[in-house]
Design a protein around this motif. Structure first.
Motif, PDB file in Angstrom:
ATOM      1  N   ASN A   1      93.603  55.481 -83.482  1.00  0.00           N
ATOM      2  CA  ASN A   1      93.863  55.379 -84.687  1.00  0.00           C
ATOM      3  C   ASN A   1      94.684  53.779 -84.466  1.00  0.00           C
ATOM      4  O   ASN A   1      95.713  53.957 -85.856  1.00  0.00           O
ATOM      5  N   THR A   2      93.798  52.537 -84.593  1.00  0.00           N
ATOM      6  CA  THR A   2      93.750  52.206 -84.602  1.00  0.00           C
ATOM      7  C   THR A   2      92.813  50.880 -84.705  1.00  0.00           C
ATOM      8  O   THR A   2      92.223  51.398 -84.119  1.00  0.00           O
ATOM      9  N   GLU A   3      92.506  49.140 -85.462  1.00  0.00           N
ATOM     10  CA  GLU A   3      91.393  48.982 -86.115  1.00  0.00           C
ATOM     11  C   GLU A   3      90.677  48.835 -84.350  1.00  0.00           C
ATOM     12  O   GLU A   3      91.832  48.372 -83.407  1.00  0.00           O
ATOM     13  N   LEU A   4      89.550  48.830 -84.464  1.00  0.00           N
ATOM     14  CA  LEU A   4      88.429  48.706 -83.689  1.00  0.00           C
ATOM     15  C   LEU A   4      87.527  47.383 -84.127  1.00  0.00           C
ATOM     16  O   LEU A   4      87.503  47.006 -85.235  1.00  0.00           O
ATOM     17  N   ARG A   5      88.206  45.675 -82.600  1.00  0.00           N
ATOM     18  CA  ARG A   5      87.709  44.527 -82.976  1.00  0.00           C
ATOM     19  C   ARG A   5      86.664  44.188 -81.937  1.00  0.00           C
ATOM     20  O   ARG A   5      87.263  44.553 -80.538  1.00  0.00           O
ATOM     21  N   PHE A   6      85.388  44.128 -82.115  1.00  0.00           N
ATOM     22  CA  PHE A   6      84.478  43.159 -81.059  1.00  0.00           C
ATOM     23  C   PHE A   6      83.738  42.068 -81.497  1.00  0.00           C
ATOM     24  O   PHE A   6      83.130  41.967 -82.917  1.00  0.00           O
ATOM     25  N   VAL A   7      82.939  41.671 -80.519  1.00  0.00           N
ATOM     26  CA  VAL A   7      82.422  40.211 -81.284  1.00  0.00           C
ATOM     27  C   VAL A   7      81.001  40.536 -80.407  1.00  0.00           C
ATOM     28  O   VAL A   7      80.846  41.314 -78.960  1.00  0.00           O
ATOM     29  N   VAL A   8      79.659  40.490 -81.267  1.00  0.00           N
ATOM     30  CA  VAL A   8      78.335  40.747 -80.423  1.00  0.00           C
ATOM     31  C   VAL A   8      77.936  39.268 -80.297  1.00  0.00           C
ATOM     32  O   VAL A   8      78.245  38.179 -81.985  1.00  0.00           O
ATOM     33  N   LEU A   9      77.162  38.905 -80.061  1.00  0.00           N
ATOM     34  CA  LEU A   9      75.982  38.368 -80.015  1.00  0.00           C
ATOM     35  C   LEU A   9      74.637  39.018 -80.112  1.00  0.00           C
ATOM     36  O   LEU A   9      74.580  39.684 -79.314  1.00  0.00           O
ATOM     37  N   MET A  10      74.244  38.482 -80.913  1.00  0.00           N
ATOM     38  CA  MET A  10      72.532  39.258 -80.726  1.00  0.00           C
ATOM     39  C   MET A  10      71.462  38.242 -81.426  1.00  0.00           C
ATOM     40  O   MET A  10      71.346  36.650 -82.064  1.00  0.00           O
ATOM     41  N   ALA A  11      69.968  39.118 -80.354  1.00  0.00           N
ATOM     42  CA  ALA A  11      69.290  37.281 -80.877  1.00  0.00           C
ATOM     43  C   ALA A  11      68.218  38.111 -81.714  1.00  0.00           C
ATOM     44  O   ALA A  11      67.501  39.682 -80.865  1.00  0.00           O
ATOM     45  N   CYS A  12      67.342  37.685 -82.529  1.00  0.00           N
ATOM     46  CA  CYS A  12      65.543  38.444 -82.837  1.00  0.00           C
ATOM     47  C   CYS A  12      65.234  37.194 -83.134  1.00  0.00           C
ATOM     48  O   CYS A  12      65.436  36.111 -83.554  1.00  0.00           O
ATOM     49  N   LYS A  13      63.600  37.083 -83.762  1.00  0.00           N
ATOM     50  CA  LYS A  13      62.721  36.523 -83.937  1.00  0.00           C
ATOM     51  C   LYS A  13      63.249  35.037 -85.517  1.00  0.00           C
ATOM     52  O   LYS A  13      63.707  36.934 -86.056  1.00  0.00           O
ATOM     53  N   ASP A  14      63.080  34.413 -86.205  1.00  0.00           N
ATOM     54  CA  ASP A  14      63.496  34.074 -87.163  1.00  0.00           C
ATOM     55  C   ASP A  14      62.651  35.329 -88.105  1.00  0.00           C
ATOM     56  O   ASP A  14      61.310  35.523 -88.179  1.00  0.00           O
ATOM     57  N   GLY A  15      63.468  35.404 -89.497  1.00  0.00           N
ATOM     58  CA  GLY A  15      62.787  36.123 -89.726  1.00  0.00           C
ATOM     59  C   GLY A  15      62.806  38.007 -89.931  1.00  0.00           C
ATOM     60  O   GLY A  15      62.831  38.169 -90.970  1.00  0.00           O
ATOM     61  N   GLU A  16      63.347  38.190 -88.910  1.00  0.00           N
ATOM     62  CA  GLU A  16      63.525  39.212 -88.798  1.00  0.00           C
ATOM     63  C   GLU A  16      64.850  39.724 -88.925  1.00  0.00           C
ATOM     64  O   GLU A  16      66.146  38.564 -88.694  1.00  0.00           O
ATOM     65  N   ASP A  17      65.459  41.242 -89.379  1.00  0.00           N
ATOM     66  CA  ASP A  17      66.373  41.854 -90.091  1.00  0.00           C
ATOM     67  C   ASP A  17      67.324  42.208 -88.752  1.00  0.00           C
ATOM     68  O   ASP A  17      66.918  42.646 -88.070  1.00  0.00           O
ATOM     69  N   MET A  18      68.181  41.156 -88.641  1.00  0.00           N
ATOM     70  CA  MET A  18      69.227  41.681 -87.208  1.00  0.00           C
ATOM     71  C   MET A  18      69.761  43.623 -86.713  1.00  0.00           C
ATOM     72  O   MET A  18      69.973  43.567 -85.798  1.00  0.00           O
ATOM     73  N   LEU A  19      69.278  43.838 -88.286  1.00  0.00           N
ATOM     74  CA  LEU A  19      69.648  45.633 -88.035  1.00  0.00           C
ATOM     75  C   LEU A  19      68.638  45.946 -88.980  1.00  0.00           C
ATOM     76  O   LEU A  19      68.841  45.696 -90.391  1.00  0.00           O
ATOM     77  N   THR A  20      68.388  47.288 -89.112  1.00  0.00           N
ATOM     78  CA  THR A  20      67.233  47.958 -89.300  1.00  0.00           C
ATOM     79  C   THR A  20      67.548  49.618 -89.345  1.00  0.00           C
ATOM     80  O   THR A  20      68.000  49.946 -88.492  1.00  0.00           O
ATOM     81  N   PHE A  21      68.113  50.122 -90.896  1.00  0.00           N
ATOM     82  CA  PHE A  21      68.614  51.206 -89.731  1.00  0.00           C
ATOM     83  C   PHE A  21      68.157  52.000 -89.943  1.00  0.00           C
ATOM     84  O   PHE A  21      66.050  51.636 -90.430  1.00  0.00           O
TER      85      PHE A  21
END
Length: 138
Positions: A93-113
């Motif tokens: 019932n409260t806001e969720l906050r989290f920090v993430v560090l993501m790695a990928c190759k140059d030119g790739e999207d960090m997230l794909t649905f």
């Protein structure tokens, strides 16, 4: 734990970084999820994701693993690649906050649905649940 000149360094979690791509880049983001929200739809990251819950609670569900309840102070690890990340939901019932560090190759999207077709084809890989609460088991 390391203590030096009034500074304390405490290791919370460790993972090998064999998945880091050559010529890649890192992105650090803070994610906020409203109360009682399912979070981002099912997706994948091309590289590893490491995170830390700042506030609230979240249900993390990766393909093949039981969904896990994480709370403020808990770490998040996702190897990236082909595994689907089904949920980073806020069950509270409260806001969720989290920090993430993501790695990928140059030119790739960090997230794909994940498409509906992909989810259907891989539904046999999804864990049936229930949500695991590691703190309750301790």
């Amino acid at each position: 734990m390391i203590e030096l000149n009034g500074t304390t360094i405490q290791t919370l979690d460790e993972h090998p970084m064999t998945e880091l791509p050559a010529g890649g880049h890192l992105m650090t983001v803070v994610v906020s999820v409203e109360p009682n929200n399912p979070g981002t739809p099912a997706h994948r990251h091309p590289g590893p994701v490491y995170g830390y819950v700042l506030e609230g609670e979240m249900i993390v569900e990766l393909e093949g693993d039981a969904p896990v309840l994480k709370r403020a102070g808990d770490t998040i690890w996702e190897p990236g690649g082909d595994r689907i990340h089904y949920q980073a939901a806020n069950p509270g019932n409260t806001e969720l906050r989290f920090v993430v560090l993501m790695a990928c190759k140059d030119g790739e999207d960090m997230l794909t649905f994940a498409s509906d077709e992909k989810l259907e084809a891989r539904k046999h890989l999804r864990h049936p649940g229930p949500v695991v609460d590691p703190r309750a088991a301790a």
